[in-house]
Design a protein around this motif. Structure first.
Motif, PDB file in Angstrom:
ATOM      1  N   VAL A   1      35.973 -16.755  26.954  1.00  0.00           N
ATOM      2  CA  VAL A   1      36.828 -15.630  27.269  1.00  0.00           C
ATOM      3  C   VAL A   1      37.654 -15.183  26.235  1.00  0.00           C
ATOM      4  N   GLN A   2      37.684 -13.933  25.869  1.00  0.00           N
ATOM      5  CA  GLN A   2      38.524 -13.364  24.860  1.00  0.00           C
ATOM      6  C   GLN A   2      39.944 -13.466  25.702  1.00  0.00           C
ATOM      7  N   ARG A   3      40.898 -13.603  24.873  1.00  0.00           N
ATOM      8  CA  ARG A   3      42.405 -13.615  25.095  1.00  0.00           C
ATOM      9  C   ARG A   3      42.853 -12.220  26.023  1.00  0.00           C
ATOM     10  N   PHE A   4      42.503 -11.330  25.701  1.00  0.00           N
ATOM     11  CA  PHE A   4      42.947 -10.242  26.508  1.00  0.00           C
ATOM     12  C   PHE A   4      42.377 -10.075  27.945  1.00  0.00           C
ATOM     13  N   GLU A   5      40.777 -10.580  27.842  1.00  0.00           N
ATOM     14  CA  GLU A   5      40.173 -10.649  29.261  1.00  0.00           C
ATOM     15  C   GLU A   5      41.112 -11.547  30.033  1.00  0.00           C
ATOM     16  N   PHE A   6      41.344 -12.671  29.503  1.00  0.00           N
ATOM     17  CA  PHE A   6      41.881 -13.733  30.433  1.00  0.00           C
ATOM     18  C   PHE A   6      43.298 -13.395  30.977  1.00  0.00           C
ATOM     19  N   ALA A   7      44.080 -12.458  30.070  1.00  0.00           N
ATOM     20  CA  ALA A   7      45.358 -11.801  30.463  1.00  0.00           C
ATOM     21  C   ALA A   7      45.029 -11.102  31.473  1.00  0.00           C
ATOM     22  N   ALA A   8      44.272 -10.043  31.374  1.00  0.00           N
ATOM     23  CA  ALA A   8      43.930  -9.173  32.444  1.00  0.00           C
ATOM     24  C   ALA A   8      43.321 -10.001  33.660  1.00  0.00           C
ATOM     25  N   PHE A   9      42.624 -10.915  33.708  1.00  0.00           N
ATOM     26  CA  PHE A   9      42.097 -11.571  34.797  1.00  0.00           C
ATOM     27  C   PHE A   9      43.291 -12.253  35.638  1.00  0.00           C
ATOM     28  N   ALA A  10      44.373 -12.890  34.762  1.00  0.00           N
ATOM     29  CA  ALA A  10      45.419 -13.600  35.294  1.00  0.00           C
ATOM     30  C   ALA A  10      46.271 -12.574  35.924  1.00  0.00           C
ATOM     31  N   ARG A  11      46.409 -11.382  35.335  1.00  0.00           N
ATOM     32  CA  ARG A  11      47.255 -10.370  36.064  1.00  0.00           C
ATOM     33  C   ARG A  11      46.838  -9.908  37.366  1.00  0.00           C
ATOM     34  N   ASP A  12      45.461  -9.512  37.537  1.00  0.00           N
ATOM     35  CA  ASP A  12      44.734  -9.493  38.711  1.00  0.00           C
ATOM     36  C   ASP A  12      44.911 -10.238  39.548  1.00  0.00           C
ATOM     37  N   VAL A  13      44.664 -11.581  39.193  1.00  0.00           N
ATOM     38  CA  VAL A  13      44.942 -12.575  40.135  1.00  0.00           C
ATOM     39  C   VAL A  13      46.199 -12.622  40.883  1.00  0.00           C
ATOM     40  N   GLY A  14      47.328 -12.335  40.091  1.00  0.00           N
ATOM     41  CA  GLY A  14      48.675 -12.299  40.284  1.00  0.00           C
ATOM     42  C   GLY A  14      48.943 -11.240  41.292  1.00  0.00           C
TER      43      GLY A  14
END
Length: 193
Positions: free
Chosen positions: A158-171
């Motif tokens: 997973v690329q860093r920006f994708e992981f950050a977007a996923f974490a934001r969505d989970v939050g």
């Protein structure tokens, strides 16, 4: 065998640098322990400032700990290798060892010149340096291509920006779920007084 070879090379370098031996001479008799993964070497500083193997009963004054991954991660970069090395123990000896490691250089041309001649030794050393630099560039390009392949074409990484977007969505989902739970509890409390 490996330790003896490395020790011989270290003593060869020290033999060519009087300043390094002079810095180590006040610590004659003190022990060093080199640790790199499963490989451990116990050494003692001789009165002439060179090193020799010590038995395992010798208590080292300083430990030099090099993470095994640092050997390949540094890509042959001496400064990166030295930066990854941890020195523990007697401060004055650790400082001296660190200074010697940072400033001791191998002048390969000087070792090759008596055998090959000055010009051939210089050309061979320069050619070897270019060859090593080329291999380092190729290894770095291969690693980048591999990372790109596994992150874009066959997404195993997973690329860093994708992981950050996923974490934001989970939050955001967690916040919405919490708000919904509070609303349900509020409505339940109103219905059942």
């Amino acid at each position: 065998m490996l330790i003896r070879t490395a020790l011989g090379f270290a003593n060869h370098l020290l033999a060519g640098e009087a300043w390094a031996r002079k810095r180590l001479q006040p610590f004659a008799g003190q022990g060093l322990r080199l640790i790199c993964g499963p490989v451990t070497a116990n050494l003692v500083i001789r009165p002439d400032g060179t090193l020799t193997e010590a038995d395992t009963s010798n208590v080292p004054a300083v430990e030099l700990i090099l993470p095994p991954e640092a050997l390949w991660q540094s890509g042959g970069d001496r400064e990166a290798l030295i930066a990854a090395t941890r020195l523990n123990g007697a401060a004055d000896l650790a400082e001296t060892i660190g200074f010697v490691l940072r400033h001791l250089r191998w002048e390969i041309e000087d070792d090759l010149a008596p055998v090959l001649g000055d010009v051939a030794a210089r050309r061979l050393a320069k050619g070897a340096a270019r060859f090593i630099a080329w291999h380092q560039r190729q290894a770095q390009a291969f690693a980048q291509n591999l990372a790109e392949y596994f992150s874009l074409e066959k997404p195993l990484i997973v690329q860093r920006f994708e992981f950050a977007a996923f974490a934001r969505d989970v939050g955001q989902v967690a916040d919405a779920t919490e708000r919904l739970n509070r609303r349900v509890e509020s409505l339940t409390a109103r219905r059942n007084p």
